[in-house]
Design a protein around this motif. Sequence first.
Motif, PDB file in Angstrom:
ATOM      1  N   ASP A  87       0.908  -0.966   0.167  1.00  0.00           N
ATOM      2  CA  ASP A  87       0.219  -0.013  -0.136  1.00  0.00           C
ATOM      3  C   ASP A  87       0.709   1.169   0.346  1.00  0.00           C
ATOM      4  N   VAL A  88       2.425   1.162  -0.232  1.00  0.00           N
ATOM      5  CA  VAL A  88       3.419   2.591  -0.584  1.00  0.00           C
ATOM      6  C   VAL A  88       2.695   3.138  -0.502  1.00  0.00           C
ATOM      7  N   SER A  89       1.540   2.903  -2.333  1.00  0.00           N
ATOM      8  CA  SER A  89       1.599   4.312  -2.833  1.00  0.00           C
ATOM      9  C   SER A  89       0.353   5.450  -2.177  1.00  0.00           C
ATOM     10  N   GLN A  90      -0.064   4.822  -1.533  1.00  0.00           N
ATOM     11  CA  GLN A  90      -1.319   5.627  -0.844  1.00  0.00           C
ATOM     12  C   GLN A  90      -0.833   5.973   0.329  1.00  0.00           C
ATOM     13  N   ARG A  91       0.587   6.106   0.963  1.00  0.00           N
ATOM     14  CA  ARG A  91       1.155   6.221   2.315  1.00  0.00           C
ATOM     15  C   ARG A  91       1.029   7.591   2.110  1.00  0.00           C
ATOM     16  N   ALA A  92       1.604   8.952   2.091  1.00  0.00           N
ATOM     17  CA  ALA A  92       1.473  10.164   2.650  1.00  0.00           C
ATOM     18  C   ALA A  92       3.178  10.650   2.828  1.00  0.00           C
ATOM     19  N   GLU A  93       3.280   9.996   3.582  1.00  0.00           N
ATOM     20  CA  GLU A  93       4.787   9.752   4.484  1.00  0.00           C
ATOM     21  C   GLU A  93       5.528   9.258   3.445  1.00  0.00           C
ATOM     22  N   PHE A  94       5.085   9.099   2.705  1.00  0.00           N
ATOM     23  CA  PHE A  94       6.799   8.540   2.265  1.00  0.00           C
ATOM     24  C   PHE A  94       6.445   8.862   0.422  1.00  0.00           C
ATOM     25  N   ALA A  95       5.125   9.739   0.088  1.00  0.00           N
ATOM     26  CA  ALA A  95       5.233   9.922  -1.373  1.00  0.00           C
ATOM     27  C   ALA A  95       6.344  10.796  -2.282  1.00  0.00           C
ATOM     28  N   ALA A  96       6.951  11.388  -1.219  1.00  0.00           N
ATOM     29  CA  ALA A  96       8.433  11.927  -2.182  1.00  0.00           C
ATOM     30  C   ALA A  96       9.817  10.812  -2.425  1.00  0.00           C
ATOM     31  N   ARG A  97       9.632   9.892  -2.238  1.00  0.00           N
ATOM     32  CA  ARG A  97      10.104   8.685  -2.132  1.00  0.00           C
ATOM     33  C   ARG A  97       9.802   7.717  -3.779  1.00  0.00           C
ATOM     34  N   LYS A  98       8.611   8.348  -4.508  1.00  0.00           N
ATOM     35  CA  LYS A  98       8.523   7.390  -5.494  1.00  0.00           C
ATOM     36  C   LYS A  98       9.831   8.359  -6.454  1.00  0.00           C
ATOM     37  N   THR A  99       9.973   7.433  -7.476  1.00  0.00           N
ATOM     38  CA  THR A  99      11.551   7.598  -8.419  1.00  0.00           C
ATOM     39  C   THR A  99      11.434   6.486  -8.826  1.00  0.00           C
ATOM     40  N   LYS A 100      12.397   6.910 -10.219  1.00  0.00           N
ATOM     41  CA  LYS A 100      12.427   5.962 -11.508  1.00  0.00           C
ATOM     42  C   LYS A 100      14.006   5.238 -10.758  1.00  0.00           C
ATOM     43  N   LYS A 101      13.959   4.029 -11.033  1.00  0.00           N
ATOM     44  CA  LYS A 101      15.266   2.675 -11.249  1.00  0.00           C
ATOM     45  C   LYS A 101      14.578   2.185 -12.540  1.00  0.00           C
ATOM     46  N   VAL A 102      15.864   1.856 -12.844  1.00  0.00           N
ATOM     47  CA  VAL A 102      16.709   0.911 -13.928  1.00  0.00           C
ATOM     48  C   VAL A 102      16.758  -0.773 -13.553  1.00  0.00           C
ATOM     49  N   VAL A 103      15.881  -1.795 -13.952  1.00  0.00           N
ATOM     50  CA  VAL A 103      15.830  -2.708 -13.493  1.00  0.00           C
ATOM     51  C   VAL A 103      15.805  -4.241 -14.263  1.00  0.00           C
ATOM     52  N   ASP A 104      17.446  -4.641 -14.515  1.00  0.00           N
ATOM     53  CA  ASP A 104      17.640  -5.276 -16.174  1.00  0.00           C
ATOM     54  C   ASP A 104      17.448  -4.793 -16.760  1.00  0.00           C
ATOM     55  N   GLY A 105      17.711  -3.236 -17.259  1.00  0.00           N
ATOM     56  CA  GLY A 105      17.971  -2.843 -18.536  1.00  0.00           C
ATOM     57  C   GLY A 105      16.185  -2.235 -18.506  1.00  0.00           C
ATOM     58  N   VAL A 106      15.525  -1.887 -17.589  1.00  0.00           N
ATOM     59  CA  VAL A 106      14.088  -1.827 -18.212  1.00  0.00           C
ATOM     60  C   VAL A 106      13.675  -0.689 -16.929  1.00  0.00           C
ATOM     61  N   GLU A 107      13.425   0.543 -17.140  1.00  0.00           N
ATOM     62  CA  GLU A 107      13.583   1.897 -16.163  1.00  0.00           C
ATOM     63  C   GLU A 107      11.791   1.686 -16.355  1.00  0.00           C
ATOM     64  N   GLU A 108      11.733   2.093 -14.656  1.00  0.00           N
ATOM     65  CA  GLU A 108      10.818   1.225 -13.545  1.00  0.00           C
ATOM     66  C   GLU A 108      10.251   2.783 -13.121  1.00  0.00           C
ATOM     67  N   GLU A 109       8.897   3.001 -12.786  1.00  0.00           N
ATOM     68  CA  GLU A 109       8.728   4.198 -12.001  1.00  0.00           C
ATOM     69  C   GLU A 109       8.062   3.108 -10.775  1.00  0.00           C
ATOM     70  N   GLY A 110       8.414   4.233  -9.448  1.00  0.00           N
ATOM     71  CA  GLY A 110       7.323   3.686  -8.435  1.00  0.00           C
ATOM     72  C   GLY A 110       8.292   3.953  -7.163  1.00  0.00           C
ATOM     73  N   TRP A 111       8.102   3.069  -5.926  1.00  0.00           N
ATOM     74  CA  TRP A 111       8.542   2.637  -4.880  1.00  0.00           C
ATOM     75  C   TRP A 111       9.348   1.785  -4.703  1.00  0.00           C
ATOM     76  N   PHE A 112      10.983   1.304  -4.538  1.00  0.00           N
ATOM     77  CA  PHE A 112      11.535   1.153  -4.197  1.00  0.00           C
ATOM     78  C   PHE A 112      11.457   0.385  -2.568  1.00  0.00           C
ATOM     79  N   ALA A 113      11.896  -0.770  -2.645  1.00  0.00           N
ATOM     80  CA  ALA A 113      12.293  -1.589  -1.210  1.00  0.00           C
ATOM     81  C   ALA A 113      13.956  -1.350  -1.213  1.00  0.00           C
ATOM     82  N   SER A 114      14.660  -1.107  -1.785  1.00  0.00           N
ATOM     83  CA  SER A 114      16.406  -0.108  -1.221  1.00  0.00           C
ATOM     84  C   SER A 114      16.016   0.793  -0.941  1.00  0.00           C
TER      85      SER A 114
END
Length: 390
Positions: free
Chosen positions: A95-122
């Motif tokens: 439910d991370v996308s529903q958590r206001a306190e983590f809104a600023a953590r939304k970002t983009k990362k490349v996983v196995d050569g493919v760019e993804e947007e969202g919240w990442f465990a790391s």
Amino acid sequence: MRQQQATKAGFLVLTVAAALTACGGSDGESYPTLSGERPLVIGHRGAAGYLPDHTLEGYKKAIDMGADFIEPDLVATKDGALIARHEPNITGTTDVSQRAEFAARKTKKVVDGVEEEGWFASDFTLAEIKTLRAIQPLADRDPQYNGKFQIPTLEEVLDLAKTEGAKAGRTVGVYPETKHPTYHVNLGLKLEDRLLAVLAKYGYTTKAAPVIVQSFEVSNLKYLRTKTQVRLVQLVDADDVKADGSMSLVAPYDKPYDFAVAGDARTFASLLTPAGLKEVKTYADGVGPWKPYLIPSKQVDANKDGKPDDLNGDGKVDERDRVMMAPTDVVKNAHAAGLFVHAYTFRSEAKRLASDFKGDPKAEYQLFYQLGVDGVFSDFADHAVAARNR
Ligand SMILES: [Ca+2]
């Protein structure tokens, strides 16, 4: 690909029950597996057909339904804890996308050569991860448990398997997967040493330990082989199954990602040739292929109009409109190489079963059991167990 399903000829399905009866179908009798033991039922992501993936509640349900192993996928948190999630990107399973306190953590990362947007465990500490709750990633599955269950650590999963196994009077194994090993190395969060340290704490260092470690990459498994004797499994993926039943190999599902980085031309399919299997045997105990590598399925175009036929006449073309083909030699060749074969993923929903099975998931399991698979990754462990017992 991994969320999909594959699909064999009706005449063979009809012979399965008879063949299993001939083989025994009960304890103490022989199965066409590498060891002759009955095939293992692996609770894929827990009991993914019933409860949100990778939760203690889901794993417990799989054990209650008779699973021999439970299967946590592993990704790392910012502080290096191993948690059970299918992807580093936790947007679709929490439910991370529903958590206001983590809104600023939304970002983009490349996983196995493919760019993804969202919240990442790391980008989260374990303490922060523990404030999140799991959600059901598949839209067509029961959402009523969304928001109720925590994200477990590997230790919690190992503890649960021990406790629940003791209660049930049997050994429950744990089947962790190192997710995106190269990606984690690049983040400075290499999974393998962390995994080995946790397993060592539980005394799980030998082949007899109730643990099997799986990975889609190769070099990390080779590394693990130098450090541990626990059983290792080479997973084998693909992008899709073509209309004619051949495997579609498209990046990033065409080859182990460490092969892509190294410029190695070999594909996933090459790992399942007799030579490939011989090589896998030098560092692993088994292979975990997507099931259409074992028994493919194809679409039908009876009127030759260039479009796949809607076999069940429901207005759309999906898994139900595919027909199973003859088995490949992969199981035979793997067994000849001394490797066991654990196939994925078995899902019971009618729309995820080929036309041959007529909506009966047990018919699919029995076809694969008859072929000699040594284990099945199942979202519905109860159906896998029932089919094995029938
Ligand atoms: Ca259809």
